[in-house]
Write a protein that holds these residues in place. Sequence first.
Motif, PDB file in Angstrom:
ATOM      1  N   GLU A 268       0.832  -1.194   0.000  1.00 24.99           N
ATOM      2  CA  GLU A 268       0.000   0.000   0.000  1.00 24.99           C
ATOM      3  C   GLU A 268       0.881   1.263   0.000  1.00 24.99           C
ATOM      4  N   LEU A 269       1.905   1.258   0.841  1.00 21.52           N
ATOM      5  CA  LEU A 269       2.777   2.432   0.937  1.00 21.52           C
ATOM      6  C   LEU A 269       3.526   2.694  -0.371  1.00 21.52           C
TER       7      LEU A 269
ATOM      8  N   ILE B  16      13.399   9.647  -9.342  1.00 22.71           N
ATOM      9  CA  ILE B  16      12.874  10.827  -8.647  1.00 22.71           C
ATOM     10  C   ILE B  16      11.370  10.586  -8.447  1.00 22.71           C
ATOM     11  N   GLY B  17      10.898  10.791  -7.259  1.00 27.41           N
ATOM     12  CA  GLY B  17       9.486  10.524  -6.962  1.00 27.41           C
ATOM     13  C   GLY B  17       9.255   9.081  -6.524  1.00 27.41           C
ATOM     14  N   GLY B  18      10.263   8.238  -6.672  1.00 31.74           N
ATOM     15  CA  GLY B  18      10.123   6.829  -6.291  1.00 31.74           C
ATOM     16  C   GLY B  18      10.213   6.640  -4.778  1.00 31.74           C
ATOM     17  N   ARG B  19       9.784   5.477  -4.321  1.00 32.53           N
ATOM     18  CA  ARG B  19       9.741   5.211  -2.881  1.00 32.53           C
ATOM     19  C   ARG B  19      10.467   3.930  -2.518  1.00 32.53           C
ATOM     20  N   LEU B  20      11.061   3.950  -1.355  1.00 36.48           N
ATOM     21  CA  LEU B  20      11.714   2.757  -0.816  1.00 36.48           C
ATOM     22  C   LEU B  20      11.094   2.470   0.544  1.00 36.48           C
ATOM     23  N   ILE B  21      10.756   1.207   0.780  1.00 33.59           N
ATOM     24  CA  ILE B  21      10.221   0.836   2.092  1.00 33.59           C
ATOM     25  C   ILE B  21      11.107  -0.261   2.681  1.00 33.59           C
TER      26      ILE B  21
ATOM     27  N   LEU C 260       9.917   4.653   5.422  1.00 31.73           N
ATOM     28  CA  LEU C 260       9.565   4.980   4.036  1.00 31.73           C
ATOM     29  C   LEU C 260      10.452   6.139   3.577  1.00 31.73           C
ATOM     30  N   VAL C 261      11.173   5.911   2.488  1.00 34.17           N
ATOM     31  CA  VAL C 261      12.051   6.950   1.938  1.00 34.17           C
ATOM     32  C   VAL C 261      11.508   7.348   0.570  1.00 34.17           C
TER      33      VAL C 261
ATOM     34  N   GLU D 202      10.455   8.878   6.437  1.00 31.54           N
ATOM     35  CA  GLU D 202       9.396   8.819   7.451  1.00 31.54           C
ATOM     36  C   GLU D 202       9.482   7.501   8.212  1.00 31.54           C
ATOM     37  N   GLU D 203       9.554   7.597   9.524  1.00 36.33           N
ATOM     38  CA  GLU D 203       9.554   6.374  10.338  1.00 36.33           C
ATOM     39  C   GLU D 203       8.122   6.034  10.706  1.00 36.33           C
ATOM     40  N   LEU D 204       7.735   4.790  10.444  1.00 34.44           N
ATOM     41  CA  LEU D 204       6.353   4.382  10.701  1.00 34.44           C
ATOM     42  C   LEU D 204       6.335   3.451  11.913  1.00 34.44           C
ATOM     43  N   GLU D 205       5.640   2.340  11.794  1.00 35.23           N
ATOM     44  CA  GLU D 205       5.477   1.493  12.985  1.00 35.23           C
ATOM     45  C   GLU D 205       6.677   0.583  13.292  1.00 35.23           C
ATOM     46  N   GLU D 206       6.642   0.009  14.495  1.00 33.56           N
ATOM     47  CA  GLU D 206       7.642  -0.989  14.900  1.00 33.56           C
ATOM     48  C   GLU D 206       7.355  -2.301  14.182  1.00 33.56           C
ATOM     49  N   VAL D 207       8.392  -2.956  13.703  1.00 31.42           N
ATOM     50  CA  VAL D 207       8.221  -4.245  13.015  1.00 31.42           C
ATOM     51  C   VAL D 207       9.335  -5.196  13.437  1.00 31.42           C
ATOM     52  N   LEU D 208       9.219  -6.453  13.026  1.00 27.85           N
ATOM     53  CA  LEU D 208      10.301  -7.400  13.300  1.00 27.85           C
ATOM     54  C   LEU D 208      10.515  -8.303  12.093  1.00 27.85           C
ATOM     55  N   PHE D 209      11.625  -8.054  11.388  1.00 26.06           N
ATOM     56  CA  PHE D 209      11.990  -8.850  10.217  1.00 26.06           C
ATOM     57  C   PHE D 209      13.286  -9.595  10.511  1.00 26.06           C
TER      58      PHE D 209
END
Length: 228
Positions: free
Chosen positions: A81-82, A182-187, A200-201, A212-219
Amino acid sequence: MRAQEKISGKGMTSLRTRQRLVERLTDQGISDVRVLEVMRDTPRHLFLDEALASRAYEDLALPIGHQQTISQPYIVARMTELLIQNERLSQRPLGAVLEIGTGCGYQTAILSKFSEKVISIERIKPLHEKAKHILKDLKIRNAELLHDDGSKFENKTKKYDAILLAAAPLAVPEYLYKSLEIGGRLISPIGNGSTQKLTLVTRVAVEEFKTEELEEVLFVPLLGGLID
Ligand code: SAH
């Protein structure tokens, strides 16, 4: 079970079971209908060993061997989604997308529905091979799977509309910033084994990145080197 039934998931999972997963994702805040539909229609059980297939539509990360896990459906939906809710790109599918950490290929299958082409890298060869077979069975033809090390997969000319890391680095490898359009996103999850932030960059301009720092996760961690 006939091959076609197996692929469509008939006999294994009722539409009701999949619908329940969609309801759970909606409750957790996933609102993009395009993502919910693709999550409902992608047979997650085919990516798992038979012993675990009956749990495929629970919102859980599950083992896929080699000490790795298939990502939890919620996090797959959230990251997708992001990436696609990008003002500049939302009216068309993403062009080229880079995924680091193919695992079993489930997230790759989801991304393939929103992109012209997905390039997905996995460092553990047996996982890479298995994912390749599953995606072939599912007739997903716009995903290219590579056995490679995503912590230094430099291709100086190629640029991506979206980049997804399915394993957590301590910091995003520098080359990935340069690989974003340019305009692209990295998650990416960023952090160590106990604390990670989904981050999210966005590449706003040639030299300008918004983070932008979003929620806590565990990978699982992003590790260097190849395993045969
Ligand atoms: N979305 C995947 C998640 C798999 S877990 C799924 O649902 O199956 C993350 C994967 O990243 C693991 O398979 C791990 O081997 C892989 N990985 C870790 N470091 C890597 C690296 N440097 N290059 C490529 N793959 C890597």
